[in-house]
Write a protein that holds these residues in place. Structure first.
Motif, PDB file in Angstrom:
ATOM      1  N   GLY A  88       0.790  -1.227   0.000  1.00 33.33           N
ATOM      2  CA  GLY A  88       0.000   0.000   0.000  1.00 33.33           C
ATOM      3  C   GLY A  88       0.822   1.276   0.000  1.00 33.33           C
ATOM      4  O   GLY A  88       2.053   1.269  -0.056  1.00 33.33           O
ATOM      5  N   TRP A  89       0.088   2.417   0.038  1.00 33.36           N
ATOM      6  CA  TRP A  89       0.728   3.747   0.120  1.00 33.36           C
ATOM      7  C   TRP A  89       1.453   3.855   1.452  1.00 33.36           C
ATOM      8  O   TRP A  89       0.860   3.663   2.513  1.00 33.36           O
ATOM      9  CB  TRP A  89      -0.329   4.842  -0.009  1.00 33.36           C
ATOM     10  CG  TRP A  89       0.229   6.236  -0.100  1.00 33.36           C
ATOM     11  CD1 TRP A  89       0.678   7.002   0.940  1.00 33.36           C
ATOM     12  CD2 TRP A  89       0.422   7.025  -1.269  1.00 33.36           C
ATOM     13  NE1 TRP A  89       1.134   8.220   0.491  1.00 33.36           N
ATOM     14  CE2 TRP A  89       0.985   8.266  -0.876  1.00 33.36           C
ATOM     15  CE3 TRP A  89       0.173   6.810  -2.625  1.00 33.36           C
ATOM     16  CZ2 TRP A  89       1.294   9.275  -1.773  1.00 33.36           C
ATOM     17  CZ3 TRP A  89       0.484   7.819  -3.527  1.00 33.36           C
ATOM     18  CH2 TRP A  89       1.031   9.033  -3.109  1.00 33.36           C
ATOM     19  N   GLU A 145      -0.352  13.698  -4.860  1.00 31.30           N
ATOM     20  CA  GLU A 145      -1.699  13.127  -4.914  1.00 31.30           C
ATOM     21  C   GLU A 145      -1.699  11.768  -5.595  1.00 31.30           C
ATOM     22  O   GLU A 145      -2.565  10.933  -5.341  1.00 31.30           O
ATOM     23  CB  GLU A 145      -2.671  14.061  -5.623  1.00 31.30           C
ATOM     24  CG  GLU A 145      -2.412  14.261  -7.102  1.00 31.30           C
ATOM     25  CD  GLU A 145      -3.439  15.169  -7.757  1.00 31.30           C
ATOM     26  OE1 GLU A 145      -3.615  15.037  -8.987  1.00 31.30           O
ATOM     27  OE2 GLU A 145      -4.049  16.004  -7.069  1.00 31.30           O
ATOM     28  N   SER A 146      -0.680  11.512  -6.463  1.00 36.46           N
ATOM     29  CA  SER A 146      -0.645  10.229  -7.165  1.00 36.46           C
ATOM     30  C   SER A 146       0.739   9.978  -7.747  1.00 36.46           C
ATOM     31  O   SER A 146       1.548  10.891  -7.897  1.00 36.46           O
ATOM     32  CB  SER A 146      -1.686  10.184  -8.295  1.00 36.46           C
ATOM     33  OG  SER A 146      -1.357  11.126  -9.317  1.00 36.46           O
ATOM     34  N   VAL A 147       0.978   8.714  -8.067  1.00 35.00           N
ATOM     35  CA  VAL A 147       2.155   8.281  -8.831  1.00 35.00           C
ATOM     36  C   VAL A 147       1.627   7.485 -10.015  1.00 35.00           C
ATOM     37  O   VAL A 147       0.768   6.615  -9.845  1.00 35.00           O
ATOM     38  CB  VAL A 147       3.099   7.404  -7.979  1.00 35.00           C
ATOM     39  CG1 VAL A 147       4.291   6.936  -8.820  1.00 35.00           C
ATOM     40  CG2 VAL A 147       3.588   8.165  -6.745  1.00 35.00           C
ATOM     41  N   TYR A 157      -1.353   5.193  -8.672  1.00 33.40           N
ATOM     42  CA  TYR A 157      -1.375   4.947  -7.236  1.00 33.40           C
ATOM     43  C   TYR A 157      -1.757   6.259  -6.543  1.00 33.40           C
ATOM     44  O   TYR A 157      -1.061   7.264  -6.696  1.00 33.40           O
ATOM     45  CB  TYR A 157      -0.007   4.459  -6.755  1.00 33.40           C
ATOM     46  CG  TYR A 157       0.497   3.259  -7.527  1.00 33.40           C
ATOM     47  CD1 TYR A 157       0.196   1.968  -7.126  1.00 33.40           C
ATOM     48  CD2 TYR A 157       1.269   3.432  -8.690  1.00 33.40           C
ATOM     49  CE1 TYR A 157       0.645   0.867  -7.839  1.00 33.40           C
ATOM     50  CE2 TYR A 157       1.726   2.331  -9.407  1.00 33.40           C
ATOM     51  CZ  TYR A 157       1.412   1.054  -8.972  1.00 33.40           C
ATOM     52  OH  TYR A 157       1.855  -0.036  -9.694  1.00 33.40           O
ATOM     53  N   PHE A 158      -2.852   6.241  -5.787  1.00 29.35           N
ATOM     54  CA  PHE A 158      -3.401   7.467  -5.216  1.00 29.35           C
ATOM     55  C   PHE A 158      -3.130   7.564  -3.713  1.00 29.35           C
ATOM     56  O   PHE A 158      -3.141   6.551  -3.003  1.00 29.35           O
ATOM     57  CB  PHE A 158      -4.913   7.537  -5.439  1.00 29.35           C
ATOM     58  CG  PHE A 158      -5.310   7.660  -6.882  1.00 29.35           C
ATOM     59  CD1 PHE A 158      -5.262   8.893  -7.524  1.00 29.35           C
ATOM     60  CD2 PHE A 158      -5.723   6.556  -7.597  1.00 29.35           C
ATOM     61  CE1 PHE A 158      -5.635   9.019  -8.852  1.00 29.35           C
ATOM     62  CE2 PHE A 158      -6.095   6.667  -8.929  1.00 29.35           C
ATOM     63  CZ  PHE A 158      -6.046   7.901  -9.557  1.00 29.35           C
ATOM     64  N   ILE A 162      -5.261  12.789   0.251  1.00 34.11           N
ATOM     65  CA  ILE A 162      -5.364  13.966  -0.615  1.00 34.11           C
ATOM     66  C   ILE A 162      -6.491  13.786  -1.635  1.00 34.11           C
ATOM     67  O   ILE A 162      -7.222  14.736  -1.948  1.00 34.11           O
ATOM     68  CB  ILE A 162      -4.032  14.217  -1.353  1.00 34.11           C
ATOM     69  CG1 ILE A 162      -2.927  14.527  -0.342  1.00 34.11           C
ATOM     70  CG2 ILE A 162      -4.161  15.360  -2.351  1.00 34.11           C
ATOM     71  CD1 ILE A 162      -1.563  14.692  -0.968  1.00 34.11           C
ATOM     72  N   PHE A 163      -6.619  12.598  -2.151  1.00 35.48           N
ATOM     73  CA  PHE A 163      -7.574  12.314  -3.224  1.00 35.48           C
ATOM     74  C   PHE A 163      -8.448  11.139  -2.796  1.00 35.48           C
ATOM     75  O   PHE A 163      -8.268  10.018  -3.245  1.00 35.48           O
ATOM     76  CB  PHE A 163      -6.805  11.965  -4.501  1.00 35.48           C
ATOM     77  CG  PHE A 163      -7.459  12.440  -5.766  1.00 35.48           C
ATOM     78  CD1 PHE A 163      -8.810  12.726  -5.819  1.00 35.48           C
ATOM     79  CD2 PHE A 163      -6.713  12.590  -6.928  1.00 35.48           C
ATOM     80  CE1 PHE A 163      -9.412  13.148  -6.988  1.00 35.48           C
ATOM     81  CE2 PHE A 163      -7.301  13.014  -8.108  1.00 35.48           C
ATOM     82  CZ  PHE A 163      -8.653  13.291  -8.135  1.00 35.48           C
TER      83      PHE A 163
END
Length: 490
Positions: A88-89, A145-147, A157-158, A162-163
Motif C-alpha cells: 500500500g501507500w 496526490e498520485s504516482v 497509485y493514489f 489527498i484524493f
C-alpha cells in the motif's frame, strides 16, 4: 515513470531476502496550471560498496556524489527511492523523515529543484512527496496526490488522504458490477482532458462522465455555429455563438450524476499557454482534433510528459456524382511512452504542421490553390460515424486502464464498406524516431517551445466577448425603451 523504469525499480528494490534497499533516480519538472509533476527519466542503481543493507539500508557519500554530479551535468532533479516491507501507500518512519530532511537542502543547492522522495511497498504500490524550501533553513514535506506508471497500460497509485475515494450510489451499480469497486475507484480519480469538443469529443465527454470520472478538462476555442447542429451532441440553436466547452460544461453539471464533479472549460488552443497548462494537469488526454498542428503538439506533449493520448480520425469520401458515399474509415489508437507516436503511425505529416504554423491555412488565396483531396478541403462526416469512432476511443481508454486478462491492443481501424475492423498495425516507433526517442521525459524543457500564437483562437474569444457586450447593450436599450414607454403611458 515508464513501465520499463518501474520494472528496474521493482527488480532492484523488492528483495528476496525481505530487506529494504535504495537507489537514486533523476527527473524533469512538468508544470501544469494547478499541479507540478516529476517526470522520472533515468535511474542510477548503486554499485558494489555504494550502500549498506542491514535490515534497514544506508548509502555512502561516494554514491551521493555520483548522483549530484550527474544531475548537475544534465540539469536533472533528484529522486531518493527506497523500499518498505509493507503493502500500500507508505507512510514515513522517523529515520525516513530525518534522511530526506538531510538530503533536501543538498539537492536543492545542487539542482535548484526540490528533492522527490519515493517509497515502494511489497505490492509495487508507490508513494511520493516533494520537499519544498519554505524558509532558508526549513524544508517541508508535501505528499503527492498520485504516482503514475505509463506504458502499454496506465497504473495510478493514489494518496487517499489527498484524493479520497468517491462514494458511488445506486446510479453506478451496473457500471461497478462490470469491474468491481477497486477499479471504479481508480478510474473515477483519473483526471481526463478532451482536446476538441466537436462531434467526436462531445460524445467522448458524455461517455467519460457516465463512467464516473469526476475531474474533466475540456479544451477547445471553437464557438457553436449553425453548421455544427447536425453533429454536436445535445447542442441547440440557442447555443450558437457560445463556446463549445461552456455549453457542454453547463449541460454536464446539470446531470447531477456525480456530486463532486469538477469541470474545467478552457476556450484556448492546445498550442496556447492556457490550453497546454490545462492539458498538463491531466492523467490521460483524448485527441479529438482534425488538424495536423494540434496533433503534433499532443504527440510531443505525450512523450515529453509521459501522458497517454487517445487519438482518432475519420476519413470519408462521397462518389463523384454525389449519388452515394464511396468509402468511409475511422481509426483510433493510444499513443505515448512504450507505444507508437502519431507521426510514425501516419496521422499527420510534419510539413503540414509547419504549414499550419506559417498561417497559410488561414489564407483563402492559398487554400484556393490546394488540391481537392487536401485535408483542409475535406470536411465530410456524419454523426453516426462520429458515434462509432467515439465508442472505439472509449474502448481504447478502458483497455488502457483495465487491461483485461493482461491483454493490451494497439491501433484499430473500421472499414465501413466491409464492416471489418483492421488491427494489423505497428505499435512501436522507428528506432530513430525524433519524438518517442528524442523527446521522452523532456517535460518543461520542451513544453515551452510548443507554445505559439493562435490567431483563430484569439479571434473567436474576441468575437465571443463582443457578442456578450452587444447583448448587454441590447438589454440596456430594451430596458430604457420600456421605461420611457411606461413613463409616457402613465
Amino acid at each position: 515513470m515508464t513501465e520499463n523504469v518501474n520494472r528496474i525499480f521493482f527488480e532492484h528494490l523488492i528483495r528476496e531476502d525481505g530487506q529494504e534497499d535504495l537507489c537514486f533516480a533523476f527527473y524533469k519538472l512538468s508544470s501544469g496550471k494547478s499541479r507540478k509533476t516529476g517526470v522520472i527519466n533515468e535511474v542510477i542503481l548503486p554499485e558494489f560498496g555504494d550502500r549498506n543493507v542491514h535490515g534497514n539500508v544506508s548509502f555512502n557519500s561516494a554514491y551521493f556524489d555520483k548522483v549530484t554530479s550527474y544531475a548537475l551535468a544534465n540539469n536533472f532533479g533528484i529522486c531518493f527511492i527506497h523500499s518498505h516491507p509493507y503493502p500500500g501507500w507508505q507512510g514515513m518512519s522517523f529515520d525516513d523523515i530525518e534522511a530526506e530532511k538531510m538530503l533536501a537542502p543538498r539537492v536543492k543547492a545542487v539542482t535548484g529543484l526540490p528533492l522527490v522522495g519515493m517509497t515502494i511497498g511489497t505490492d509495487n504500490y508507490w508513494s511520493a512527496r516533494f520537499w519544498i524550501k519554505e524558509t532558508p533553513n526549513t524544508y517541508e514535506r508535501y505528499w503527492c496526490e498520485s504516482v503514475r506508471v505509463v506504458g502499454k497500460s496506465l497504473k495510478t497509485y493514489f494518496c487517499d488522504d489527498i484524493f479520497p475515494k468517491s462514494n458511488f450510489g445506486e446510479e453506478f451499480k451496473r457500471t461497478i458490477s462490470s469491474w468491481g469497486d477497486l477499479k471504479q475507484h481508480e478510474i473515477s480519480r483519473l483526471k481526463i482532458g478532451i482536446v476538441g469538443l466537436g462531434s467526436v469529443g462531445s460524445i467522448v465527454a458524455e461517455a467519460i462522465i457516465r463512467t464516473g470520472i469526476r475531474n474533466l478538462t475540456l479544451i477547445d476555442f471553437d464557438l457553436v455555429e449553425l453548421k455544427n447542429l447536425d453533429r454536436l451532441l445535445a447542442i441547440n440553436r440557442v447555443d450558437i455563438g457560445k463556446f463549445k466547452v461552456d455549453v457542454q460544461k453547463e449541460r454536464f453539471l446539470k446531470t447531477e450524476l456525480i456530486s463532486d464533479l469538477s469541470i474545467n472549460a478552457v476556450p484556448y488552443s492546445i498550442t496556447e499557454k492556457e490550453g497546454q497548462e490545462a492539458a498538463l494537469d491531466c492523467d490521460i488526454l483524448f485527441s479529438c482534433v482534425d488538424m495536423p498542428l494540434p496533433r503534433y503538439a499532443l504527440d510531443c506533449l505525450s512523450f515529453a510528459n509521459l501522458i497517454p493520448v487517445i487519438d482518432g480520425g475519420i476519413d470519408t469520401n462521397p462518389k463523384d456524382d454525389l449519388s452515394n458515399i464511396d468509402q468511409a474509415r475511422w481509426k483510433t489508437h493510444t499513443i505515448g511512452p512504450e507505444r507508437i507516436c502519431m507521426q510514425c503511425l501516419g496521422q499527420y505529416k510534419p510539413e503540414d504542421a509547419a504549414l499550419e504554423i506559417s498561417g497559410e491555412l488561414d489564407n483563402p488565396n492559398y487554400i484556393k490553390g490546394l488540391p481537392k483531396n487536401h485535408f483542409i478541403n475535406r470536411g465530410e462526416n456524419v454523426f453516426g460515424f462520429s458515434l462509432s469512432l467515439a465508442g472505439m476511443e472509449i474502448q481504447q481508454f478502458l483497455s488502457l486502464i483495465l487491461k483485461p486478462r493482461g491483454i493490451n491492443y494497439g491501433p484499430k481501424e473500421m472499414d465501413f464498406n466491409t464492416g471489418n475492423i483492421d488491427f494489423d498495425f505497428e505499435n512501436e516507433c522507428r528506432q530513430d524516431c525524433a519524438i518517442s526517442q528524442g523527446l521522452l521525459g523532456c517535460a518543461d524543457e520542451l513544453n515551452k517551445t510548443l507554445i505559439i500564437k493562435h490567431l483563430g483562437a484569439e479571434n473567436n474569444r474576441m468575437k465571443h466577448e463582443n457578442s456578450i457586450v452587444n447583448k448587454k447593450n441590447k438589454g440596456f436599450y430594451t430596458f430604457f425603451k420600456e421605461s420611457i414607454n411606461s413613463l409616457f403611458s402613465f
